[in-house]
Design an enzyme around this catalytic site. Structure first.
Site, PDB file in Angstrom:
ATOM      1  N   ASP A 115     -43.148 -61.371 -19.129  1.00  0.00           N
ATOM      2  CA  ASP A 115     -42.963 -59.937 -19.375  1.00  0.00           C
ATOM      3  C   ASP A 115     -43.881 -59.098 -18.484  1.00  0.00           C
ATOM      4  OD1 ASP A 115     -41.767 -57.746 -20.614  1.00  0.00           O
ATOM      5  OD2 ASP A 115     -42.062 -58.528 -22.628  1.00  0.00           O
TER       6      ASP A 115
ATOM      7  N   GLU B  80     -39.535 -57.854 -15.651  1.00  0.00           N
ATOM      8  CA  GLU B  80     -40.279 -56.626 -15.336  1.00  0.00           C
ATOM      9  C   GLU B  80     -39.392 -55.388 -15.392  1.00  0.00           C
ATOM     10  OE1 GLU B  80     -40.474 -55.098 -11.445  1.00  0.00           O
ATOM     11  OE2 GLU B  80     -38.542 -55.424 -12.339  1.00  0.00           O
ATOM     12  N   TRP B  81     -38.235 -55.539 -16.120  1.00  0.00           N
ATOM     13  CA  TRP B  81     -37.389 -54.418 -16.521  1.00  0.00           C
ATOM     14  C   TRP B  81     -36.708 -53.695 -15.356  1.00  0.00           C
ATOM     15  CZ3 TRP B  81     -42.542 -52.381 -18.609  1.00  0.00           C
ATOM     16  CH2 TRP B  81     -43.059 -53.270 -19.574  1.00  0.00           C
ATOM     17  N   GLY B  82     -36.694 -54.305 -14.185  1.00  0.00           N
ATOM     18  CA  GLY B  82     -36.072 -53.668 -13.030  1.00  0.00           C
ATOM     19  C   GLY B  82     -36.890 -52.558 -12.422  1.00  0.00           C
ATOM     20  N   GLU B  83     -38.151 -52.409 -12.824  1.00  0.00           N
ATOM     21  CA  GLU B  83     -38.963 -51.287 -12.362  1.00  0.00           C
ATOM     22  C   GLU B  83     -39.255 -51.345 -10.866  1.00  0.00           C
ATOM     23  OE1 GLU B  83     -42.458 -50.841 -14.733  1.00  0.00           O
ATOM     24  OE2 GLU B  83     -41.371 -49.750 -16.289  1.00  0.00           O
TER      25      GLU B  83
ATOM     26  N   ASP C 122     -34.947 -52.680 -22.093  1.00  0.00           N
ATOM     27  CA  ASP C 122     -34.479 -53.545 -23.173  1.00  0.00           C
ATOM     28  C   ASP C 122     -33.159 -53.081 -23.759  1.00  0.00           C
ATOM     29  OD1 ASP C 122     -37.780 -54.050 -24.601  1.00  0.00           O
ATOM     30  OD2 ASP C 122     -36.843 -54.849 -22.820  1.00  0.00           O
TER      31      ASP C 122
END
Length: 688
Positions: free
Chosen positions: A177, A214-217, A236
C-alpha cells in the site's frame, strides 16, 4: 484499500507529524545491491508469475479491521474455495489485508502477527492454505505505518527484513500500500521492495506475486511493468454503483499497458456485499473480466448467497478474464451511456460487453466488423450468462436492462449454422405510465441470424392487477434475417398504484430451421410516474425516477455525506447556505419525469464547502438524453454558478455531475435551489 478521502487526509497529517523520522529512527539503512538486471532497467519482470490476472480473495471489503478477520475466517475461506468449486474455477489466492499484525515490531525489528487474530502465526495459516492447493497473500504499506488508523508497522526502511519474513512464512502474494510514505519517491519505494522480494525468493525458493497499491497517483502503468505484477490504477472501490462506474471509466483507457505478468488493477470485487443489485454485480464482474482485471473476491463467502456464488463461479466469464493472450478490452463506442467494449481472445474470437450505464433499458448495438472480426458469412455468438450459442449475420445487439451487461463471445465460426438464429427482444420506448391511464408500448422481436426464425410468438406480462393486452399481431410464421415482429400492447396500471418501478417481462418463442426451440425472456422495468404540479417546484420535493451517486446516496436538502442516507450537512457553496436542493457526489445522475409538461430547470450549482480546497466537477442537464445545459469544470474555490435549461417537450430530465475526468475524490456536488417550472408560472414555489 482505504476510502480515498479519509486516506488522503490521514496521509498528509501523519506525513507532517513524522517528517524526517526515517533518518532519526535509523530506517534509511543501506539495502543489499540490486540484481544487475534490475539496475540495467530491463522492462518486465520475466519471472513467469501472474501470466494471467491473479484470482482469489481479500478480506478488506467485507471485514475491514473487525474482530471477525482472523485465522478461523481465513481457513474457512480456503475451505469454501474447495467446497464451492472456486478453486476449480481458477481462484488461488487467499489474501490477508491490514490489521493482521501487532502495532509494534519485536525487539529484533520483526513483524509480529496479532496473537488474538492468528494464535498459530502466519506460517501455520499458510501451511493450511497450501495444503488445500491454494496460495496465501499478505499486506503491508510502503511507508512507516499502514493505512489503518491504528497504524500498524509499514515496511519503509524494513523492506529486506519484511520480505524475508514473508517468504519464510510461505507467503505467495504481497499487496503493498501507499500510506505514510514520508514523501519518498514512489518508483524508488516500490522498486526497493521488488528487489527485496527477489532476494528473499533466492534464499527460500518462494516466488511472490507483487501487487503495487499506490492508487494510480504516480501513473504506475507508465513505469511499473518492470517493478510489479499488477498496480492499482485508481482510488479505492466502494460497494455502490457510482464508485464502480467511476473506476471503470478511469481504468478503461489504460488498456495498452496491460499484458501477461503486468496488469492494470481497478481494485477488488464488491460482488455480494449488498450495496448493489445482482444485475449491477453481474455488470461489475463482466466488466472487470473484459478488462483483464485481477479478480479478488471481496465478500465473506461464509455468508454469500447462491446468487453471489453463481456470479463468482461463472467459468465462461472467468475464461474471458483469464485468456492467455492477456489483452485488456477496449472501448468501441460509448454514446449515451451505451457502452460496447471488445477484448481480443487467443483463439481469434472477441469477448464483447454491451453495457448499459443508464437508469433505463437501452438498445446497444455493434457489428462483428466493428469489434475487429474478419468478414464472414455469419458468426457464432455465445451469451456467457445464458450459456447458449446463436448465429448472427454480423449484427451484435441487445436491449440491456438498466445498469446491466450482456457479455458475448463472438467468433467467425464455420459451424455457425449449427446454432439457432439470434433474436433481439426490445421495446420501442421506455415504459413510463401514469396510474389508471392506458399506455401503448410496442415490443420488437428481430432476427439477427443468417438463418430464419420460424413459428415466432411473443408475450408481455406485468404485475398482478395490471391490464396488458395485445393490440396487434403476436405471431409470425417466419422472420428472415433483419426482419422484425412488432406488437403494440395496451398497458394500464390500476388506479392508485404508487409511483415506483414495476417488473414487466417480454418473452419470445421461436424455432430454428432444424426445429430447435428457443425461448428468450427480457426483464424490463416499468415506472409508474406522476407529472410535476403546475407552477415552480423544488426538485428535492419531487419523486425521482432514479438516482445514482459516486459515494453515498443522493440527498434531499443536504449535502452528500458519502456514507449512509441522512449523513449530510446544510448545502453550502462559496459561504452561502441553501435550505433546498440536492446533494450528490460525482459521478451522479438524478432522473425526473416531466411528462412533456415542463419548460425550465434552474439551479445554483457548485462544489460543497465541506471538503475544503478539494473537488472538481462538471454539471449537465439533459432532456430526453440530449445535453441542454452545462457548466464546464467547477472547483471548491468558485462560488455557485447559475444553471438554466430549456426542457420544453421533454418527457425525462436528468441532472448529471461528472468528475471532470480526474477521478471522484471529494467531488461533493450541490444542486442548490434546483427547481422545475411546469404548465405556466405560479406565484409561489411548491414543495415546502
Amino acid at each position: 484499500m482505504r476510502h480515498p478521502h479519509t486516506r488522503t487526509t490521514r496521509r498528509r497529517v501523519l506525513g507532517a507529524l513524522t517528517a524526517g523520522l526515517l533518518c532519526a529512527a535509523g530506517l534509511a539503512t543501506a539495502a543489499p545491491a540490486a540484481p544487475a538486471q534490475a539496475r540495467a532497467g530491463v522492462p518486465g519482470l520475466a519471472d513467469g508469475l501472474a501470466l494471467t490476472p491473479p484470482m482469489g480473495f481479500n478480506n478488506w471489503n467485507s471485514t475491514h479491521c473487525r474482530a471477525d478477520f482472523n485465522e478461523s475466517m481465513v481457513k474457512g475461506i480456503a475451505d469454501l474455495f474447495v467446497a464451492k468449486g472456486l478453486k476449480d474455477a481458477g481462484y488461488q489466492y487467499v489474501n490477508l489485508d491490514d490489521c493482521w499484525a501487532l502495532p509494534q515490531r519485536d525487539a529484533d525489528g520483526k513483524l509480529v502477527p496479532d496473537p488474538a487474530r492468528f494464535p498459530h502465526g502466519i506460517k501455520a495459516v499458510a501451511d493450511y492454505v497450501h495444503a488445500k492447493g491454494l496460495r496465501l497473500g499478505i499486506y503491508t504499506s510502503a511507508g512507516t505505518r499502514t493505512c489503518n488508523s491504528a497504524g500498524f508497522p509499514g515496511a519503509l526502511g524494513h523492506e529486506y527484513g519484511d520480505a524475508q519474513q514473508f517468504a519464510d512464512w510461505g507467503v505467495d502474494y504481497l499487496k503493498y500500500d501507499n500510506c505514510n510514505n514520508q514523501g519518498v519517491d514512489a518508483k524508488q519505494r516500490y522498486t526497493t521492495m521488488r528487489d527485496a522480494l527477489r532476494a528473499a525468493s533466492r534464499t527460500t525458493g518462494r516466488p511472490i506475486v507483487y501487487s503495487i497499491c499506490e492508487w494510480g497517483e504516480n501513473k504506475p502503468w507508465e513505469w511499473a511493468s518492470g517493478v510489479g505484477h499488477l498496480w492499482r490504477t485508481t482510488g479505492d472501490i466502494s460497494d455502490n454503483w457510482g464508485s464502480m462506474l467511476s473506476i471503470l471509466k478511469q481504468n478503461l483507457p489504460l488498456a495498452p499497458y496491460a499484458g501477461p505478468g503486468h496488469w492494470n488493477d481497478p481494485d477488488m470485487l464488491e460482488v455480494g456485499n449488498g450495496g448493489m443489485t445482482d444485475t449491477e454485480y453481474r455488470s461489475h464482474f463482466s466488466l472487470w473480466s473484459v478488462m483483464a482485471a485481477p479478480l479478488l473476491i471481496g465478500t465473506d463467502l461464509r455468508k454469500a448467497s447462491p446468487a453471489t456464488f453463481d456470479i463468482l463461479d461463472n467459468k465462461e466469464v472467468i475464461a474471458v478474464d483469464q485468456d492467455p493472450l492477456g489483452r485488456q478490452g477496449t472501448v468501441v463506442s460509448s454514446a449515451g451511456g451505451r457502452w460496447v467494449i471488445a477484448k481480443e481472445m487467443t483463439d481469434g474470437s472477441r469477448a464483447v460487453a454491451l453495457f448499459n450505464e443508464s437508469g433505463t433499458a437501452q438498445r446497444i448495438a455493434t457489428t462483428a466488423a466493428a469489434v475487429g472480426l474478419s468478414d464472414a458469412p455469419a458468426y457464432t455468438l455465445r451469451d456467457l450468462w445464458q450459456h447458449r450459442g446463436y448465429n448472427t449475420a454480423g449484427t451484435i445487439a441487445a436491449t440491456v436492462p438498466a445498469h446491466g451487461t450482456v457479455l458475448l463471445r463472438v467468433s467467425a465460426d464455420p459451424h455457425w449454422a449449427a446454432n439457432p438464429p439470434a433474436a433481439e427482444l426490445g421495446l420501442d420506448a421506455s415504459p413510463l405510465l401514469e396510474a389508471a391511464t392506458p399506455a401503448t408500448l410496442t415490443s420488437t422481436v428481430t432476427d439477427l441470424g443468417r438463418t430464419s426464425a420460424r413459428r415466432v410468438s411473443v408475450s408481455l406480462t406485468g404485475p398482478d392487477g395490471w391490464t396488458v393486452q395485445p393490440a396487434s399481431a403476436t405471431t409470425a410464421a417466419t422472420l428472415a434475417t433483419g426482419r422484425t415482429l412488432r406488437t403494440a400492447w395496451k398497458v394500464t396500471a390500476p388506479p392508485g398504484t404508487p409511483t415506483g418501478a414495476y417488473a414487466l417481462t417480454l418473452r419470445a418463442d421461436y424455432r430454428s430451421p432444424a426445429g430447435e426451440r428457443v425461448t428468450s425472456a427480457l426483464p424490463l422495468t416499468a415506472s409508474v410516474v406522476v407529472r410535476p404540479p403546475a407552477g415552480t417546484s423544488y426538485l428535492s420535493g419531487l419523486t425521482w425516477l432514479s438516482a445514482t451517486s459516486g459515494w453515498g446516496p443522493v440527498e434531499r436538502d443536504t449535502s452528500n455525506g458519502e456514507s449512509a442516507a441522512g449523513d449530510g450537512h446544510p448545502i453550502t457553496i462559496g459561504g452561502t447556505v441553501y435550505a433546498r436542493g440536492l446533494g450528490a457526489h460525482a459521478p451522479s445522475d438524478v432522473s425526473f419525469y416531466t411528462g412533456k409538461a415542463c419548460t425550465k430547470v434552474t439551479a445554483d450549482v457548485g462544489v460543497d464547502d465541506e471538503k475544503g480546497p478539494k473537488g472538481t466537477v462538471a454539471f449537465e442537464i439533459r432532456a430526453d438524453g440530449t445535453k441542454v445545459a452545462s457548466t464546464g469544470v467547477l472547483t471548491n474555490a468558485m462560488p455557485a454558478q447559475p444553471l438554466t435549461a430549456d426542457i420544453t417537450g421533454a418527457q425525462v430530465v436528468d441532472l448529471v455531475v461528472t468528475d471532470a475526468g480526474d477521478g471522484n475524490d471529494s467531488d461533493h456536488a450541490d444542486w442548490a435551489n434546483a427547481s422545475v417550472s411546469c404548465g405556466g408560472a405560479a406565484p409561489a414555489v411548491r414543495g415546502d
